[in-house]
Design a protein around this motif. Structure first.
Motif, mmCIF file in Angstrom:
data_model
loop_
_atom_site.group_PDB
_atom_site.id
_atom_site.type_symbol
_atom_site.label_atom_id
_atom_site.label_comp_id
_atom_site.label_asym_id
_atom_site.label_seq_id
_atom_site.Cartn_x
_atom_site.Cartn_y
_atom_site.Cartn_z
ATOM 1 N N GLY A 143 -19.468 -8.867 3.163
ATOM 2 C CA GLY A 143 -18.513 -9.963 3.336
ATOM 3 C C GLY A 143 -18.077 -10.107 4.780
ATOM 4 N N GLN A 144 -17.863 -8.985 5.461
ATOM 5 C CA GLN A 144 -17.484 -9.034 6.880
ATOM 6 C C GLN A 144 -18.611 -9.618 7.724
ATOM 7 O OE1 GLN A 144 -15.705 -5.528 8.616
ATOM 8 N NE2 GLN A 144 -14.820 -4.891 6.671
ATOM 9 N N MET A 145 -19.847 -9.261 7.404
ATOM 10 C CA MET A 145 -20.993 -9.803 8.140
ATOM 11 C C MET A 145 -21.078 -11.314 7.974
ATOM 12 S SD MET A 145 -23.850 -6.904 7.246
ATOM 13 C CE MET A 145 -25.192 -7.833 8.032
ATOM 14 N N MET A 146 -20.836 -11.787 6.759
ATOM 15 C CA MET A 146 -20.886 -13.230 6.501
ATOM 16 C C MET A 146 -19.844 -13.962 7.344
ATOM 17 S SD MET A 146 -22.465 -15.575 4.743
ATOM 18 C CE MET A 146 -22.244 -17.252 4.124
ATOM 19 N N ARG A 147 -18.633 -13.423 7.391
ATOM 20 C CA ARG A 147 -17.583 -14.079 8.184
ATOM 21 C C ARG A 147 -17.907 -14.033 9.669
ATOM 22 N NH1 ARG A 147 -14.540 -11.641 4.260
ATOM 23 N NH2 ARG A 147 -14.126 -9.809 5.523
ATOM 24 N N ALA A 148 -18.483 -12.926 10.133
ATOM 25 C CA ALA A 148 -18.823 -12.810 11.553
ATOM 26 C C ALA A 148 -19.935 -13.780 11.941
ATOM 27 C CB ALA A 148 -19.251 -11.379 11.873
ATOM 28 N N LEU A 149 -20.876 -14.006 11.026
ATOM 29 C CA LEU A 149 -22.023 -14.860 11.338
ATOM 30 C C LEU A 149 -21.692 -16.344 11.282
ATOM 31 C CD1 LEU A 149 -24.760 -12.887 9.387
ATOM 32 C CD2 LEU A 149 -24.744 -13.278 11.854
ATOM 33 N N CYS A 150 -20.893 -16.739 10.285
ATOM 34 C CA CYS A 150 -20.671 -18.189 10.134
ATOM 35 C C CYS A 150 -19.229 -18.557 9.798
ATOM 36 C CB CYS A 150 -21.614 -18.763 9.070
ATOM 37 S SG CYS A 150 -21.274 -18.160 7.404
ATOM 38 N N GLY A 151 -18.338 -17.580 9.757
ATOM 39 C CA GLY A 151 -16.934 -17.876 9.499
ATOM 40 C C GLY A 151 -16.635 -18.266 8.072
ATOM 41 N N GLY A 152 -17.571 -18.036 7.150
ATOM 42 C CA GLY A 152 -17.373 -18.437 5.762
ATOM 43 C C GLY A 152 -17.468 -17.270 4.806
ATOM 44 N N ARG A 153 -17.400 -17.604 3.510
ATOM 45 C CA ARG A 153 -17.497 -16.609 2.460
ATOM 46 C C ARG A 153 -18.845 -16.716 1.768
ATOM 47 N NH1 ARG A 153 -12.121 -16.380 -1.186
ATOM 48 N NH2 ARG A 153 -13.187 -14.458 -1.803
ATOM 49 N N LEU A 154 -19.271 -15.624 1.174
ATOM 50 C CA LEU A 154 -20.506 -15.627 0.400
ATOM 51 C C LEU A 154 -20.411 -16.666 -0.710
ATOM 52 C CD1 LEU A 154 -20.854 -11.762 0.044
ATOM 53 C CD2 LEU A 154 -22.302 -13.218 1.474
ATOM 54 N N ARG A 155 -21.505 -17.384 -0.939
ATOM 55 C CA ARG A 155 -21.494 -18.439 -1.953
ATOM 56 C C ARG A 155 -22.890 -18.634 -2.515
ATOM 57 N NH1 ARG A 155 -21.278 -24.398 0.537
ATOM 58 N NH2 ARG A 155 -22.554 -24.673 -1.310
ATOM 59 N N VAL A 156 -22.933 -19.133 -3.733
ATOM 60 C CA VAL A 156 -24.202 -19.474 -4.379
ATOM 61 C C VAL A 156 -24.442 -20.968 -4.195
ATOM 62 C CG1 VAL A 156 -25.464 -19.566 -6.568
ATOM 63 C CG2 VAL A 156 -23.957 -17.625 -6.069
ATOM 64 N N GLY A 157 -25.672 -21.338 -3.848
ATOM 65 C CA GLY A 157 -26.030 -22.746 -3.667
ATOM 66 C C GLY A 157 -27.527 -22.870 -3.519
ATOM 67 N N ASP A 158 -27.982 -24.054 -3.090
ATOM 68 C CA ASP A 158 -29.416 -24.287 -2.931
ATOM 69 C C ASP A 158 -30.018 -23.304 -1.932
ATOM 70 O OD1 ASP A 158 -29.322 -26.372 -4.691
ATOM 71 O OD2 ASP A 158 -29.157 -27.938 -3.158
ATOM 72 N N GLY A 159 -31.064 -22.644 -2.350
ATOM 73 C CA GLY A 159 -31.752 -21.699 -1.478
ATOM 74 C C GLY A 159 -31.281 -20.263 -1.640
ATOM 75 N N PHE A 160 -30.170 -20.051 -2.358
ATOM 76 C CA PHE A 160 -29.642 -18.693 -2.525
ATOM 77 C C PHE A 160 -30.660 -17.802 -3.228
ATOM 78 C CE2 PHE A 160 -27.553 -15.393 -4.982
ATOM 79 C CZ PHE A 160 -26.603 -14.869 -4.123
ATOM 80 N N ASP A 161 -31.213 -18.299 -4.334
ATOM 81 C CA ASP A 161 -32.118 -17.474 -5.140
ATOM 82 C C ASP A 161 -33.370 -17.071 -4.367
ATOM 83 O OD1 ASP A 161 -30.438 -17.502 -7.338
ATOM 84 O OD2 ASP A 161 -31.386 -19.258 -8.239
#
Length: 272
Positions: free
Chosen positions: A152-170
């Protein structure tokens, strides 16, 4: 008021007066032992004899109060360190540590205590999702071992957002399950696609989430493969983990982190 349960998770303060409805506040400056009582009093009225059961506050006391695995989740207790003044009404849940790999759990301890209180026969793995993710092996009402991941910390550092499911996730998750060593290069490719206008922000976040969660699941395979897995946290935070684990054929049991925190803290109420 006779007692109040308190959980500190980063800059989030949760209160349950008398074990009732949750009161949640987000504090920019976070919460320390020095600011705990003022923040509680800013939110609810407490008296001189109110019992305060707090979890997530022991990072300032690790050297003297920490418990080592394997162990039962410790209950809240009164601590009297020499260097920090603690209000006598406050009982703290000590942190739990592990030497190899090095790790420490804070607020997660009371959530595991709640899981065991609700299901004493639980034998499997708790995946506790927050700013970090903790994978804890639980058996015979003990924390046997655990390992943390900073996804979760890596996600915020990379793009300022939270982990999420969407197109391309799978697809991204599947790629990382097969080749987790390619994480860094795949992240760079996503950034390049965004710079070239070939990828929108939403798709970037979904694919980045798939890469990061996939890499974590690959590294934590010994914890979830063939295990009963309880995924614990807020629904929006746990969704990527539920989705990713289900894709691997794991039977996931989603559980509310806040509800388990209260259940765990309540186990200390009679013993303090």
């Amino acid at each position: 008021m006779k007692w109040i349960a308190v959980e500190v998770e980063g800059n989030i303060l949760r209160l349950w007066p008398e074990g009732g409805d949750e009161i949640r506040r987000t504090l920019e400056a976070g919460v320390t032992l020095a600011s705990l009582i003022p923040e509680i009093e800013h939110t609810v009225s407490i008296t001189a004899d109110t019992q305060i059961l707090a979890s997530g506050m022991c990072h300032e006391l690790c050297s003297g109060a920490v418990k080592s695995v394997p162990c039962r989740p410790p209950k809240a207790r009164h601590l009297t360190p020499k260097t920090i003044q603690i209000d006598p009404r406050v009982a703290l849940v000590p942190p739990v540590m592990q030497d190899q790999p090095t790790g420490v759990m804070h607020h997660e301890v009371s959530r595991i205590a709640g899981l065991i209180a609700c299901e004493p026969s639980f034998d499997g793995v708790a995946c506790l999702v927050g700013s970090n993710t903790v994978w804890a092996h639980i058996s015979a009402e003990e924390i046997v071992s655990f390992q943390s991941a900073s996804t979760g910390q890596m996600m915020r550092a990379l793009c300022g957002g939270r982990l999420r499911v969407g197109d391309g996730f799978d697809d991204a998750l599947s790629a990382m399950m097969s080749r987790p060593q390619a994480l860094s290069s795949r992240l760079a490719s996503l950034q390049a696609a965004l710079d070239l206008g070939r990828l929108g922000e939403g798709d970037l976040m979904a694919q980045m989430s798939g890469l990061l969660v996939g890499a974590e699941l690959a590294s934590m395979r010994p914890y979830w493969l063939g295990q009963r897995v309880a995924v614990i946290g807020e629904a929006d935070a746990t969704e990527p983990y539920q989705h990713g684990l289900s894709a691997q054929g794991v039977m996931v049991e989603p559980m509310s982190g806040a509800a388990l925190a209260l259940a765990g803290l309540a186990t200390s109420q009679a013993s303090v």
